[in-house]
Design a protein around this motif. Sequence first.
Motif, PDB file in Angstrom:
ATOM      1  N   ALA A 105      -7.519   1.697  -9.806  1.00 24.76           N
ATOM      2  CA  ALA A 105      -7.026   1.686  -8.419  1.00 24.76           C
ATOM      3  C   ALA A 105      -8.156   1.338  -7.459  1.00 24.76           C
ATOM      4  O   ALA A 105      -7.970   0.587  -6.497  1.00 24.76           O
ATOM      5  N   ARG A 110       0.654  -3.142  -5.469  1.00 21.99           N
ATOM      6  CA  ARG A 110       1.986  -3.618  -5.777  1.00 21.99           C
ATOM      7  C   ARG A 110       2.725  -3.994  -4.510  1.00 21.99           C
ATOM      8  O   ARG A 110       2.220  -3.768  -3.401  1.00 21.99           O
ATOM      9  N   SER A 152       6.485  -3.452  -2.702  1.00 19.49           N
ATOM     10  CA  SER A 152       7.637  -2.544  -2.802  1.00 19.49           C
ATOM     11  C   SER A 152       8.937  -3.324  -2.944  1.00 19.49           C
ATOM     12  O   SER A 152       8.942  -4.552  -2.852  1.00 19.49           O
ATOM     13  N   VAL A 153      10.043  -2.593  -3.145  1.00 19.88           N
ATOM     14  CA  VAL A 153      11.317  -3.280  -3.388  1.00 19.88           C
ATOM     15  C   VAL A 153      11.783  -4.097  -2.193  1.00 19.88           C
ATOM     16  O   VAL A 153      12.566  -5.019  -2.342  1.00 19.88           O
ATOM     17  N   GLU A 169       7.059  -4.795   0.871  1.00 22.68           N
ATOM     18  CA  GLU A 169       5.869  -4.298   1.565  1.00 22.68           C
ATOM     19  C   GLU A 169       4.692  -4.207   0.597  1.00 22.68           C
ATOM     20  O   GLU A 169       4.863  -3.810  -0.553  1.00 22.68           O
ATOM     21  N   PRO A 170       3.467  -4.521   1.098  1.00 25.84           N
ATOM     22  CA  PRO A 170       2.294  -4.288   0.247  1.00 25.84           C
ATOM     23  C   PRO A 170       2.040  -2.785   0.168  1.00 25.84           C
ATOM     24  O   PRO A 170       2.188  -2.068   1.157  1.00 25.84           O
ATOM     25  N   ARG A 171       1.652  -2.308  -1.021  1.00 25.93           N
ATOM     26  CA  ARG A 171       1.412  -0.888  -1.189  1.00 25.93           C
ATOM     27  C   ARG A 171       0.123  -0.648  -1.966  1.00 25.93           C
ATOM     28  O   ARG A 171      -0.235  -1.385  -2.863  1.00 25.93           O
ATOM     29  N   GLY A 172      -0.532   0.477  -1.597  1.00 25.53           N
ATOM     30  CA  GLY A 172      -1.699   0.924  -2.338  1.00 25.53           C
ATOM     31  C   GLY A 172      -1.542   2.396  -2.637  1.00 25.53           C
ATOM     32  O   GLY A 172      -0.511   2.995  -2.332  1.00 25.53           O
ATOM     33  N   PRO A 173      -2.566   3.012  -3.230  1.00 27.97           N
ATOM     34  CA  PRO A 173      -2.445   4.418  -3.624  1.00 27.97           C
ATOM     35  C   PRO A 173      -2.148   5.315  -2.421  1.00 27.97           C
ATOM     36  O   PRO A 173      -2.714   5.130  -1.352  1.00 27.97           O
ATOM     37  N   PHE A 183       3.014   7.167  -7.738  1.00 25.96           N
ATOM     38  CA  PHE A 183       3.328   5.914  -8.414  1.00 25.96           C
ATOM     39  C   PHE A 183       3.205   4.680  -7.531  1.00 25.96           C
ATOM     40  O   PHE A 183       3.692   3.608  -7.889  1.00 25.96           O
ATOM     41  N   GLU A 184       2.535   4.782  -6.394  1.00 29.55           N
ATOM     42  CA  GLU A 184       2.353   3.614  -5.545  1.00 29.55           C
ATOM     43  C   GLU A 184       1.214   2.737  -6.068  1.00 29.55           C
ATOM     44  O   GLU A 184       1.076   1.595  -5.667  1.00 29.55           O
ATOM     45  N   ARG A 203       0.833   1.598  -9.030  1.00 31.52           N
ATOM     46  CA  ARG A 203       1.196   0.944 -10.272  1.00 31.52           C
ATOM     47  C   ARG A 203       0.740  -0.503 -10.331  1.00 31.52           C
ATOM     48  O   ARG A 203       0.864  -1.244  -9.362  1.00 31.52           O
ATOM     49  N   ALA A 246       3.108  -2.894 -18.037  1.00 32.48           N
ATOM     50  CA  ALA A 246       3.466  -2.754 -16.626  1.00 32.48           C
ATOM     51  C   ALA A 246       3.554  -1.283 -16.233  1.00 32.48           C
ATOM     52  O   ALA A 246       3.648  -0.402 -17.079  1.00 32.48           O
ATOM     53  N   HIS A 247       3.515  -1.043 -14.935  1.00 32.40           N
ATOM     54  CA  HIS A 247       3.749   0.293 -14.341  1.00 32.40           C
ATOM     55  C   HIS A 247       2.729   1.340 -14.754  1.00 32.40           C
ATOM     56  O   HIS A 247       3.044   2.525 -14.824  1.00 32.40           O
ATOM     57  N   ARG A 248       1.473   0.931 -15.025  1.00 29.26           N
ATOM     58  CA  ARG A 248       0.432   1.927 -15.324  1.00 29.26           C
ATOM     59  C   ARG A 248      -0.035   2.554 -14.013  1.00 29.26           C
ATOM     60  O   ARG A 248      -0.219   1.875 -13.010  1.00 29.26           O
TER      61      ARG A 248
END
Lengths: 373, 440, 90
Positions: free
Chosen positions: C33, C44, C46-47, C50-54, C62-63, C65, C72-74
Motif C-alpha cells: 500500500a 483502486r 470504486s464501482v 472514484e480513485p481510492r486509497g487506504p 478493503f480500500e 485492494r 486480485a483483491h489482495r
Amino acid sequence: MIQTCDVVILGCGIVGSACALECARAGMKVAVIEQDTPGSGSTAAGMGHIVIMDDSPAQFALTSYSRSLWSQLAPELPLSVEYHACGTIWVAADSEERDEVHRKLATYTASGVPAEVLDSAALREAEPNLHHSLAGGLRIPDDAVLYPPTAAGYFMNQALRHSARLIYGRCVSAARGEVVLEDGTRLHANIIVNATGAVSPELTPGILVKKRKGHLIITDRYPGFLNHQLVELGYLKSAHSSTADSVAFNVQPRKTGQILIGSSRQFDDESSIVDHAIVAAMIDRAALYMPTIASLSALRIWSGFRAATPDKLPLIGPTEDPTLFLATGHEGLGITTSLATARLLLDHLLRRPSAIPLEPYLPSRMAMGVTHA
Amino acid sequence: MTESIQPKHFQTLVVGAGPAGIAAATSAAEAGSRVGLLDDNPDLGGQIWRTQLGKSGPDVSHGGGAEHWRNRLLASSVTRLQGWSVFDHPEPQTLRAERHETAADFTYDQLILATGARERFLPFPGWTLPNVMGVGAIQAMVKGGLPVRGKRIVIAGSGPLLLAVAATLQTAGAVVVCIAEQASLASLAPFALSLITDPAKILQGLRYKAATIDVPFHTSSWPLEARGTDRVTSVLLSLHGRTEEIRCDYLACAFHLVPNTELPALLGCRIEHGVAAQAAVVIDELQRTSAPNIFCAGEPTGIGGLELSLLEGEIAGLAAAGQSDKARRLLPKRKSMSRFAARLAKAFTLRSELKTLPTDATIVCRCEDVTFGRLRSHPSWRAAKLHTRCGMGPCQGRVCGAATSFLLGWNADSVRPPMFPALISSLTSTEKSTAPPNSD
Amino acid sequence: MPEPIQPEPTPPNPIRITIDHHPLTVEAGSTVAVAIAIAGLPCRTSVTGEPRGPLCAMGICFECRATVNGVAHRRTCQLLCEPGMEIFTQ
C-alpha cells in the motif's frame, strides 16, 4: 379497526409483490402484509435466475410463458434490479450428457425457444474458465439473471402507485375472508392470497409445501470471468431428488462482475446456519467444472429455504375456502415464474382465459392425487 | 491454488498480537501452557505497537512496556503465527484461517480472543478522496514506509490517538498543521484533571504534549469537507464555530474506536450494547465469555486503552492456563483502570453535530458506493442492506455499519462466515481434484 | 495519471517491484500500500469510478485492494513488498 380490501396478499416476496402489482393494475383494492422487508425471504436468498426448465411439459409451459413476460418488462426495470440477459449454458460433462443436450434441443426448438448446441471447442470459447475436457453444452441465449430483492421492491413500489397498501406485520390467521395480524389488526378481504413461500403451511395448514434448504456463495468482482449462467445437466437430478442432500454445479455472473456459486438442496434441516460440509461439497463440485473458481475471493455465504412441492410445480389457484387462493411452492423457480403466477392468479380471479392451461398448478391436484410432472 | 495444511493444536490459542494478545500469550506460556499466537499482520504489535519500518519488534514510542512485553514474548515458548486471517469456525474448538493462498485449521483447548479495535469513520463530503485516511491509519502507513517529511497533515476526529499520532508524525518530519478534536474543552477538562492524579498517565500525557507543543489543538472542532480532485488538497474545518480552509497533503480523520467483536460473535459469545451503544463482549472477572473455553481480553470487552488491554490479557492468559488465583490478584488494578477507561469514553463522546456532516450525495458504503440519501430512505439496516447492497461488500459492513449505527441508530445483523473474505479454496477442506467431472 | 515518484535517496535495503508496469524501488519492510502511495497512484477505482486509497491501513476497509502477482483483491496494507512483485492497481 377492521379494514376492507378486495385482495389481501400475504408476503411481499417476488411472487407476492408481482401478484400485488397485477391486482392493483386491474383496479383492485390491494393490501400486502409483510413481516420483515419486501423481498427478504427466499427472494433474498435465491439466485435470481430467469430460466426455462424442461423437466416437465407443465414446467416448460410456465417458465417459458413467464420468461417472455420478463423479456417484455426488461426495458422498464430500474438499474438496481440488475437485469442482464446473459443466457444459460447447460453443460454436458461427457458424451452421454451431450446426447441429452440434443434431446433438450428438440424440446426447445419445437416450442420456438432459441437454443444452440455448443461442441467442446465452442463451449471453451464461450466460457474460457470451464474445464477443457467438457463435452459441450446447450446455450439458451434469452435466459436472464437479476437481483431479486430490488425486483420485489420495484413491483411493490409500482403497486403502491396503483393505490395498493403495504402493511408491516405478522399474519397469525388468514381464512374465510379475514386476515388477523399479531398486533390485533384485522382485515376483511374478498380474496386472500397466501404467497408466504417456504412457511406457507403455517397459515394454510395441510398444503404440501416443504422447506428445501439451499446455500449460495458470492465472490468479489471479477469482470469477464464468467459470461453465462452455467448449470450442469445433473442439476435436474439434484432438484428432483426427494430425500437425499445434493449439490449441483450452478454459477451465475452478476452484472457487478461478482460470481454467485451454487447450488445445494437439503430437506430436514430447518436451521438457517451455514452447513460447512455441504458448502464444501458444493465448492468441490463447482471446481470440477471450473477449476479456476477456487482462486476467487468469497465475500459471503448464506443459506435460505425454497418452498418445495411433491411434484416440483407451484400451487397457483383456489383452495376449498372460496376466499383463499395460493401462490406458493415455487421451489427454485420463484423468480422466473413470479410474473406468470401473477397473471394466472388474476385469470382465476377475473375468470378470464389464460395463456397456458391452469390445471397443472391447481392446489386441488394434490388432494386428487393428480400430477402433471 | 490453495492447499490445506495439517491442523495445528494448542492448549491455549490467542487471536490477535496487539498488547492484549501479547500479554495473554506470554502469561499463559509462562504458566506452562502450550500457546499459539495468531495474527493477520506481517509482524507483532497490532495497531498501537505496530512495528516500525527497519526496526524489529513493536514500536516503543507509545510507552506502556512494549519493549518489555516483546522481550518476554520472544523469550517464551509461544508459537507465533503471523499473517493468518481467521475467517471461520467450522467445527468445535477449531478456527480456520488463511495466509496468502493457504488455509489451515487451528484447534485449541482454550481460546483467548484479543482482536482489538478498529477506527470509527464518519462520512463527510470528500472523505473518500485518496490521502484521507484514519488517524491510526496514517501512523500505520508511516510505519510501513510512507514518507511524510515536509508533508502538511491535518489531524481530525476524536480521541487520545489524535495526540499520540501527532507526535509520531512530527517525529517523522511531517508538518502537523493542527488537530481538530470534536470534544469540547469542558468535556475534556475532567479527563485532564484525572490525568493529574495518575502519575503513569502524567508521563504519557507529558510525552505527547511535549512533542506536540507547537501544534494548534482545537477542541469543539471537526471536518466539514475534504477538497481535491484525484487526492485531498485542502480540508474545510469548523474550528470553534468558524469555518477555515486549510491546505494539506493528508487528512487523518477518525472518531475514536469500535471494538472488533465479529469473531467473538461468530463463536457465540454474548455481546451487549453498553457505553455509547457500543457493542462489547460480555466477560466475567476472569475474562471468560459466555462461550465455554473462550476468553476475551482488551478492546473487544469495551474500549479501555493500552494499559487495561495489557492487564486483561494477563488475567486471561493466567486464567486460561489454570492459574486463576494469580489472575485474581490483578483484579483490583483492573477495577481502577476500568474506571479510568469509563471516564475516557465519556470525555470523548461524539456530539450530535457530526450526524449532520454527510449530505445526501455523500457516499457512506464505500465498497458499493451507496450514498447517505439512498440509505436513509430505508427503515432499517437490513432493508437498506438488501435494497442498496450497503454492507454487502468486502468490508462486510465494518466501515459503513459503524457509521450508520451512529448516524441512524441502526444495529448490524448477525455475523456469518467467512468473517473476512477468503478464497473459495479455503472454504473447503479437501484436496482439489484436477480430474474432469465425468471421470468419477 | 501522475508520474511515479522515485524516493530520494536510494533506500539502504532496496526492493525492486513494478506497479502498473512502472518500476519502483522501495525500502525493505515497506507495505505494498505504501509502495502504491509512493508511486502517486490510487490503489483502486470504486464501482462508480472514484480513485481510492487506504482508509484504515489495518485490513478492515478493503480500500487498499490491488492485484499482486496475479491475485486480485489482495489487501496491500498488510502485505510486505517482495523482490520482483508485480502489482496492478484495480
